[in-house]
Design an enzyme around this catalytic site. Structure first.
Site, PDB file in Angstrom:
ATOM      1  N   TYR A 157       0.831  -1.213   0.000  1.00  0.00           N
ATOM      2  CA  TYR A 157       0.000   0.000   0.000  1.00  0.00           C
ATOM      3  C   TYR A 157       0.866   1.265   0.000  1.00  0.00           C
ATOM      4  O   TYR A 157       0.641   2.186  -0.785  1.00  0.00           O
ATOM      5  CB  TYR A 157      -0.913  -0.044   1.232  1.00  0.00           C
ATOM      6  N   LYS A 161       1.131   4.174  -2.940  1.00  0.00           N
ATOM      7  CA  LYS A 161       0.774   5.580  -2.675  1.00  0.00           C
ATOM      8  C   LYS A 161       1.977   6.515  -2.870  1.00  0.00           C
ATOM      9  O   LYS A 161       1.798   7.682  -3.228  1.00  0.00           O
ATOM     10  CB  LYS A 161       0.193   5.714  -1.268  1.00  0.00           C
TER      11      LYS A 161
HETATM   12  P1  NAP Z   1     -13.084   2.787   1.351  1.00  0.00           P
HETATM   13  O1  NAP Z   1     -14.043   3.294   2.376  1.00  0.00           O
HETATM   14  O2  NAP Z   1     -12.551   1.402   1.464  1.00  0.00           O
HETATM   15  O3  NAP Z   1     -13.737   3.003  -0.100  1.00  0.00           O
HETATM   16  C1  NAP Z   1     -13.001   2.694  -1.249  1.00  0.00           C
HETATM   17  C2  NAP Z   1     -13.910   2.841  -2.459  1.00  0.00           C
HETATM   18  O4  NAP Z   1     -13.159   2.481  -3.637  1.00  0.00           O
HETATM   19  C3  NAP Z   1     -15.115   1.926  -2.410  1.00  0.00           C
HETATM   20  O5  NAP Z   1     -16.225   2.620  -2.921  1.00  0.00           O
HETATM   21  C4  NAP Z   1     -14.703   0.774  -3.321  1.00  0.00           C
HETATM   22  O6  NAP Z   1     -15.760   0.060  -3.918  1.00  0.00           O
HETATM   23  C5  NAP Z   1     -13.940   1.541  -4.392  1.00  0.00           C
HETATM   24  N1  NAP Z   1     -13.094   0.673  -5.186  1.00  0.00           N
HETATM   25  C6  NAP Z   1     -12.208  -0.266  -4.746  1.00  0.00           C
HETATM   26  N2  NAP Z   1     -11.622  -0.877  -5.780  1.00  0.00           N
HETATM   27  C7  NAP Z   1     -12.149  -0.320  -6.911  1.00  0.00           C
HETATM   28  C8  NAP Z   1     -11.948  -0.544  -8.284  1.00  0.00           C
HETATM   29  N3  NAP Z   1     -11.081  -1.473  -8.719  1.00  0.00           N
HETATM   30  N4  NAP Z   1     -12.677   0.176  -9.182  1.00  0.00           N
HETATM   31  C9  NAP Z   1     -13.568   1.110  -8.758  1.00  0.00           C
HETATM   32  N5  NAP Z   1     -13.790   1.366  -7.452  1.00  0.00           N
HETATM   33  C10 NAP Z   1     -13.094   0.654  -6.545  1.00  0.00           C
HETATM   34  O7  NAP Z   1     -11.787   3.720   1.294  1.00  0.00           O
HETATM   35  P2  NAP Z   1     -11.591   5.240   1.774  1.00  0.00           P
HETATM   36  O8  NAP Z   1     -11.105   5.198   3.167  1.00  0.00           O
HETATM   37  O9  NAP Z   1     -12.784   6.048   1.422  1.00  0.00           O
HETATM   38  O10 NAP Z   1     -10.337   5.631   0.870  1.00  0.00           O
HETATM   39  C11 NAP Z   1     -10.455   6.397  -0.324  1.00  0.00           C
HETATM   40  C12 NAP Z   1      -9.066   6.686  -0.847  1.00  0.00           C
HETATM   41  O11 NAP Z   1      -8.314   7.401   0.152  1.00  0.00           O
HETATM   42  C13 NAP Z   1      -8.246   5.435  -1.157  1.00  0.00           C
HETATM   43  O12 NAP Z   1      -7.426   5.655  -2.282  1.00  0.00           O
HETATM   44  C14 NAP Z   1      -7.394   5.263   0.084  1.00  0.00           C
HETATM   45  O13 NAP Z   1      -6.229   4.532  -0.168  1.00  0.00           O
HETATM   46  C15 NAP Z   1      -7.112   6.710   0.432  1.00  0.00           C
HETATM   47  N6  NAP Z   1      -6.744   6.911   1.838  1.00  0.00           N
HETATM   48  C16 NAP Z   1      -7.608   6.596   2.844  1.00  0.00           C
HETATM   49  C17 NAP Z   1      -7.211   6.788   4.171  1.00  0.00           C
HETATM   50  C18 NAP Z   1      -8.109   6.467   5.338  1.00  0.00           C
HETATM   51  O14 NAP Z   1      -7.644   6.613   6.483  1.00  0.00           O
HETATM   52  N7  NAP Z   1      -9.344   6.057   5.143  1.00  0.00           N
HETATM   53  C19 NAP Z   1      -5.937   7.286   4.437  1.00  0.00           C
HETATM   54  C20 NAP Z   1      -5.083   7.590   3.385  1.00  0.00           C
HETATM   55  C21 NAP Z   1      -5.501   7.398   2.078  1.00  0.00           C
HETATM   56  P3  NAP Z   1     -16.500  -1.184  -3.160  1.00  0.00           P
HETATM   57  O15 NAP Z   1     -17.503  -0.551  -2.251  1.00  0.00           O
HETATM   58  O16 NAP Z   1     -17.111  -1.958  -4.274  1.00  0.00           O
HETATM   59  O17 NAP Z   1     -15.439  -1.945  -2.438  1.00  0.00           O
END
Ligand code: NAP
Length: 247
Positions: A157, A161
């Site tokens: 991961y 990133k």
């Molecule tokens: P999340 O709640 O797990 O949601 C991820 C979303 O991406 C879900 O809607 C998922 O769909 C969709 N997705 C996954 N694989 C996909 C694909 N191949 N094609 C299209 N859609 C896809 O994650 P989040 O926390 O909102 O994170 C959003 C972004 O921020 C990510 O890039 C993550 O790495 C980054 N981020 C998050 C955090 C954190 O603390 N949460 C921190 C740093 C960075 P499904 O519902 O079908 O699974």
């Protein structure tokens, strides 16, 4: 271009940060919001679309796997039918497959790199030509705090990133002269389904270390995305949204 005339595509916008970003753009009064999500039985994307339509903004779901190059190229044609040019692309979709490195298998490595990094290539490649034609565009990529700090159990991961940050800077330099800005957001510890997987003890220890003394919200990240979309003189930057956790 003004925001009121812009079409926005947010990948992975069925829930979490992507949904908050899609809604933030709708509240800011953009013309159209395209909601991407993986094809599945869940109607998460429908909920996002409905919430946006209730704000009086055009919205459509476009379901495809952003890690698939061919599917992305085909979806770009569908997006064109719904919205014309995608003016603002938010590469948000992301996954984790955590494990200590010695136990990390090839599938966990490939899957995370494909969804988190190759998707940014796929979507930028598909939607940049339209932006170039209009000589206006915004690309906003989701990186992460762990791209910079590292994190045990997240070699795949954090590598994906960190690569997103490098890709962001290179694209920013290539297209700065064409009215297109390319930036990244590096969220810290944000309250979504992704962080709900963290074991309770590690979770509590982490929150205690955050200088602002709380987890971030998806809206905190959405504010940053909106700010970057409105800025024409900020490009190639990584905006840290982490409550001071990593400086
Ligand atoms: P999340 O709640 O797990 O949601 C991820 C979303 O991406 C879900 O809607 C998922 O769909 C969709 N997705 C996954 N694989 C996909 C694909 N191949 N094609 C299209 N859609 C896809 O994650 P989040 O926390 O909102 O994170 C959003 C972004 O921020 C990510 O890039 C993550 O790495 C980054 N981020 C998050 C955090 C954190 O603390 N949460 C921190 C740093 C960075 P499904 O519902 O079908 O699974």
């Amino acid at each position: 271009m003004e925001l009121k005339d812009a079409a926005v595509l947010v990948t992975g916008a069925g829930r979490g940060i992507g949904k908050a970003i899609a809604l933030a753009f709708a509240k800011a009064g953009v013309k159209t919001v395209l909601v991407n999500e993986l094809p599945s039985e869940s109607n998460a994307a429908d909920e996002t679309v409905l919430a946006i339509q209730n704000l009086g903004v055009l919205a459509e779901k476009v379901l495809w796997d952003v890690s698939d190059f061919k599917a992305t190229a085909e979806a770009a044609d569908t997006c064109k039918l719904w919205a014309g040019t995608v003016d603002i692309l938010v590469n948000n979709a992301g996954i984790t497959r955590d494990n200590i490195f010695i136990r990390m298998n090839e599938d966990a490595w490939d899957k995370v790199l494909d969804v988190n990094l190759k998707s940014v290539f796929n979507c930028s490649r598909a939607f940049l030509p339209g932006m170039l034609k209009n000589r206006w565009g915004r690309i906003i990529n989701l990186s992460s705090i762990v791209a910079f700090s590292g994190n045990p159990g997240q070699a795949n991961y954090s590598a994906s990133k960190a690569a997103v940050a490098g890709l962001t800077k290179s694209l920013a330099l290539e297209y700065a002269g064409k009215g297109i800005t390319v930036n990244a957001i590096a969220p810290g510890f944000i309250d979504t389904d992704m962080t709900k997987k963290i074991p309770e003890k590690i979770f509590n220890d982490l929150v205690a270390k955050i200088p602002v003394k709380r987890m971030g919200t998806a809206d905190d990240v959405a504010d940053a995305a909106l700010f970057l979309a409105k800025s024409s003189y900020i490009t190639g930057t990584v905006l840290h949204v982490n409550g001071g956790l990593y400086l």
